[in-house]
Write an enzyme that holds these catalytic residues in place. Structure first.
Site, mmCIF file in Angstrom:
data_model
loop_
_atom_site.group_PDB
_atom_site.id
_atom_site.type_symbol
_atom_site.label_atom_id
_atom_site.label_comp_id
_atom_site.label_asym_id
_atom_site.label_seq_id
_atom_site.Cartn_x
_atom_site.Cartn_y
_atom_site.Cartn_z
ATOM 1 N N GLY A 170 6.614 7.476 3.017
ATOM 2 C CA GLY A 170 7.475 6.159 2.658
ATOM 3 C C GLY A 170 8.931 6.561 3.297
ATOM 4 O O GLY A 170 9.054 7.775 2.824
ATOM 5 N N ASP A 177 10.306 0.822 7.980
ATOM 6 C CA ASP A 177 10.636 2.092 8.391
ATOM 7 C C ASP A 177 11.642 2.222 9.369
ATOM 8 O O ASP A 177 12.507 3.385 9.442
ATOM 9 C CB ASP A 177 9.408 2.648 9.208
ATOM 10 N N LYS A 227 4.480 -0.470 8.675
ATOM 11 C CA LYS A 227 3.064 0.023 8.680
ATOM 12 C C LYS A 227 2.263 -0.710 9.553
ATOM 13 O O LYS A 227 2.275 -2.024 9.598
ATOM 14 C CB LYS A 227 2.536 0.147 7.114
HETATM 15 O O1 MRU Z 1 2.863 6.140 6.732
HETATM 16 P P1 MRU Z 1 3.640 5.808 5.554
HETATM 17 O O2 MRU Z 1 2.727 5.533 4.234
HETATM 18 O O3 MRU Z 1 4.807 6.787 5.366
HETATM 19 O O4 MRU Z 1 4.048 4.246 5.709
HETATM 20 C C1 MRU Z 1 5.233 3.734 4.860
HETATM 21 C C2 MRU Z 1 5.469 2.509 5.190
HETATM 22 O O5 MRU Z 1 5.106 1.807 6.242
HETATM 23 C C3 MRU Z 1 6.129 1.744 4.078
HETATM 24 O O6 MRU Z 1 5.977 0.453 4.184
HETATM 25 C C4 MRU Z 1 7.760 1.808 4.713
HETATM 26 O O7 MRU Z 1 7.810 3.235 4.813
HETATM 27 C C5 MRU Z 1 8.740 1.397 3.643
HETATM 28 S S1 MRU Z 1 8.844 2.437 1.911
HETATM 29 C C6 MRU Z 1 9.860 1.672 1.121
#
Ligand code: MRU
Length: 353
Positions: free
Chosen positions: A46, A248, A259
């Site tokens: 995240g 991200d 994601k």
């Molecule tokens: O691969 P991850 O689990 O780190 O991806 C996380 C996401 O895509 C979240 O939606 C994003 O980091 C926003 S978190 C507040």
């Protein structure tokens, strides 16, 4: 719930997200290398959470040399130059963990800036350690406050007696606490709105089912888990009032990396005239990138696709791909909810403002 990322008595504490929802295990990390490994293997994940974890990793680097080097380090430990070298080395290791979430680089840069300022002021070793620990600790506290502010702004956009779709996990587990997209939902519920959440399971790693559903069940917020291919049908049936997701990295023009699968949800929402909201701290905005085309997309190990929970489900011989993120063009984003307020199109102007 325990904070996702914390700093207690010289150790970085992390909830091991690879063990959820079955077990709540808290990891205690003592070196920047351990923090980097936890980010790479997604024990912590995240965007905001990895930014704060990386900052804490740098505080660990300043604090002491790795245990195995302690003997040789005890003499050098008090040499400010050596501390600054350790900090730069840790920054390098942490930078090379995951490429997409800009918060990681933001967290590292903030720590490096503090370290360079210490060097400029010719602080001694004890002062450098203190400043870096304070800077990282402040980032832990700020992250929670920022999420609560995002929640406050975004709650107004949430429907009452409504159904909200989210993708992946942008909750407390993706931050220090409270969450961004789930922060908006939490704040709406706290304000008395009756919100029912649909959580996309989010293949390949299933953050929606394993993490988002876990958090919401803990909080008593009604949640229905759906497989990723169900959203369109629910939208067509009028069963989704809005979508809220995290991010991200957001480019200067409002294109949003999140994601993998977020783009498909945004296209569906647009087709059905359903608002598509992105909730993210301003630290997720990368003004150095003109558009989402420039955002580096992480390709993760293929066994995340071919296997589920360690069991192979894909025939041997079939090729797979595993881009971990996609980019949703700004034209599909109804609004971007930040701690400083809500930005509407055109984002080139509103994000800067
Ligand atoms: O691969 P991850 O689990 O780190 O991806 C996380 C996401 O895509 C979240 O939606 C994003 O980091 C926003 S978190 C507040």
């Amino acid at each position: 719930m325990h904070r996702t990322v914390d700093y207690v008595q010289g150790k970085v504490l992390l909830i091991d997200q690879t063990r959820l929802p079955h077990e709540l295990v808290i990891l205690e990390l003592e070196t920047p290398e351990e923090v980097a490994d936890a980010i790479k293997t997604m024990k912590v994940r995240g965007a905001p959470a990895i930014g704060v974890a990386a900052a804490l990793g740098i505080a660990l680097a300043a604090r002491s040399a790795p245990a195995r080097d302690l003997q040789s380090a005890s003499a050098e430990a008090e040499d400010p130059e050596e501390i600054l070298r350790r900090v730069e080395r840790a920054a390098h290791v942490l930078r090379n963990t995951r490429p997409t979430a800009v918060n990681l680089f933001w967290g590292i840069e903030r720590m490096l800036k503090a370290a360079r300022e210490c060097a400029r002021k010719k602080h001694d070793a004890a002062k450098i350690k203190e400043v870096l620990e304070q800077t990282a600790r402040a980032m832990v506290e700020e992250d929670e406050q920022v999420c609560r502010k995002i929640g406050e702004h975004g709650a107004k956009l949430m429907p009452d007696y409504g159904h909200v779709l989210t993708h992946c996990n942008a909750g407390a587990l993706a931050c220090v606490a409270y969450g961004t997209a789930l922060g908006v939902i939490r704040a709406a519920v706290e304000a008395g709105k009756r919100v029912h959440v649909y959580a996309d399971e989010t293949r390949p790693r299933l953050q929606g089912m394993k993490l988002t559903a876990f958090e919401l069940v803990q909080d008593g917020i009604p949640v229905t888990v759906i497989t990723d291919n169900m959203a369109g049908s629910l939208m067509r049936a009028g069963r989704i009032d809005c979508v809220v997701v995290g991010a991200d990295r957001i480019a200067a023009n409002g294109d949003v990396a999140n994601k993998i699968g977020t783009y498909s949800v945004a296209v569906l929402a647009h087709h059905h005239g359903i608002p598509f909201y992105v909730a993210a701290p301003t630290s997720t905005i990368d003004f150095s990138l003109a558009s989402g085309d420039e955002i580096p997309i992480e390709e993760r190990p293929h066994d995340e696709v071919t296997h589920i929970d360690g069991k192979r489900i894909c025939p041997v011989g079939a090729d797979v791909i595993n881009p971990s993120f996609d980019v949703t063009p700004a034209s599909l984003v109804t609004a971007i909810i930040t701690e400083k307020g809500i930005a509407y199109p055109p984002y080139k102007q509103s994000l800067r403002a």
